[in-house]
Design a protein around this motif. Sequence first.
Motif, PDB file in Angstrom:
ATOM      1  N   GLN A   1       0.841  -1.185   0.000  1.00  0.00           N
ATOM      2  CA  GLN A   1       0.000   0.000   0.000  1.00  0.00           C
ATOM      3  C   GLN A   1       0.881   1.240   0.000  1.00  0.00           C
ATOM      4  O   GLN A   1       1.915   1.276   0.676  1.00  0.00           O
ATOM      5  N   VAL A   2       0.473   2.225  -0.766  1.00  0.00           N
ATOM      6  CA  VAL A   2       1.185   3.494  -0.790  1.00  0.00           C
ATOM      7  C   VAL A   2       0.269   4.559  -0.197  1.00  0.00           C
ATOM      8  O   VAL A   2      -0.928   4.577  -0.455  1.00  0.00           O
ATOM      9  N   GLN A   3       0.830   5.426   0.630  1.00  0.00           N
ATOM     10  CA  GLN A   3       0.068   6.516   1.230  1.00  0.00           C
ATOM     11  C   GLN A   3       0.226   7.759   0.364  1.00  0.00           C
ATOM     12  O   GLN A   3       1.342   8.081  -0.056  1.00  0.00           O
ATOM     13  N   LEU A   4      -0.888   8.436   0.131  1.00  0.00           N
ATOM     14  CA  LEU A   4      -0.909   9.594  -0.756  1.00  0.00           C
ATOM     15  C   LEU A   4      -1.484  10.801  -0.028  1.00  0.00           C
ATOM     16  O   LEU A   4      -2.502  10.680   0.667  1.00  0.00           O
ATOM     17  N   VAL A   5      -0.852  11.952  -0.220  1.00  0.00           N
ATOM     18  CA  VAL A   5      -1.331  13.194   0.379  1.00  0.00           C
ATOM     19  C   VAL A   5      -1.343  14.277  -0.685  1.00  0.00           C
ATOM     20  O   VAL A   5      -0.281  14.627  -1.230  1.00  0.00           O
ATOM     21  N   GLU A   6      -2.537  14.817  -0.956  1.00  0.00           N
ATOM     22  CA  GLU A   6      -2.653  15.900  -1.926  1.00  0.00           C
ATOM     23  C   GLU A   6      -2.498  17.248  -1.223  1.00  0.00           C
ATOM     24  O   GLU A   6      -2.814  17.387  -0.045  1.00  0.00           O
TER      25      GLU A   6
ATOM     26  N   TYR B   1      -8.072   1.526  -9.119  1.00  0.00           N
ATOM     27  CA  TYR B   1      -7.025   2.119  -8.277  1.00  0.00           C
ATOM     28  C   TYR B   1      -7.212   1.695  -6.825  1.00  0.00           C
ATOM     29  O   TYR B   1      -8.327   1.705  -6.299  1.00  0.00           O
ATOM     30  N   THR B   2      -6.097   1.331  -6.224  1.00  0.00           N
ATOM     31  CA  THR B   2      -6.153   0.737  -4.891  1.00  0.00           C
ATOM     32  C   THR B   2      -5.856   1.721  -3.770  1.00  0.00           C
ATOM     33  O   THR B   2      -6.260   1.501  -2.628  1.00  0.00           O
ATOM     34  N   ASP B   3      -5.133   2.778  -4.083  1.00  0.00           N
ATOM     35  CA  ASP B   3      -4.710   3.700  -3.038  1.00  0.00           C
ATOM     36  C   ASP B   3      -5.108   5.120  -3.409  1.00  0.00           C
ATOM     37  O   ASP B   3      -4.921   5.534  -4.575  1.00  0.00           O
ATOM     38  N   TRP B   4      -5.604   5.859  -2.420  1.00  0.00           N
ATOM     39  CA  TRP B   4      -6.174   7.176  -2.657  1.00  0.00           C
ATOM     40  C   TRP B   4      -5.698   8.175  -1.611  1.00  0.00           C
ATOM     41  O   TRP B   4      -5.483   7.817  -0.446  1.00  0.00           O
TER      42      TRP B   4
END
Length: 125
Positions: free
Chosen positions: A1-6, A112-115
């Motif tokens: 899992q990848v963590q994403l921050v906009e 898409y798996t990570d948001w």
Amino acid sequence: QVQLVESGGGLVQAGGSLRLSCAASGRTFSDYIMAWFRQAPGKEREFLGVINWNGDDTYYADSVKGRFIISRANGLNTAWLQMDSLKPEDTAVYYCAAARGFSIQRTSWRSYTDWGQGTQVTVSS
């Protein structure tokens, strides 16, 4: 899992520009294609565009083609969405998303798996 921050959302006048960032952590960034979606109140999540693992291939929705550009820097674990000539109808919460693999023929949010958590963009007329 990848963590994403906009980040980078905000209020802008019609015709203006914004640049959204998506910072990734947790996994090897280059293992993922990166996409941008948006969702306006009462509407479904809309695909905007996607970039391949090394940034040399992109695909855009017709609604934003020629106005939005996606880029990435694997060394910075970051992807960007440059938005120009913004219109009031671009007002929405914008999300970046990641999926493992190489094919960018993925326009459904289900692929898409990570948001990220989303960032609000408001375009005033």
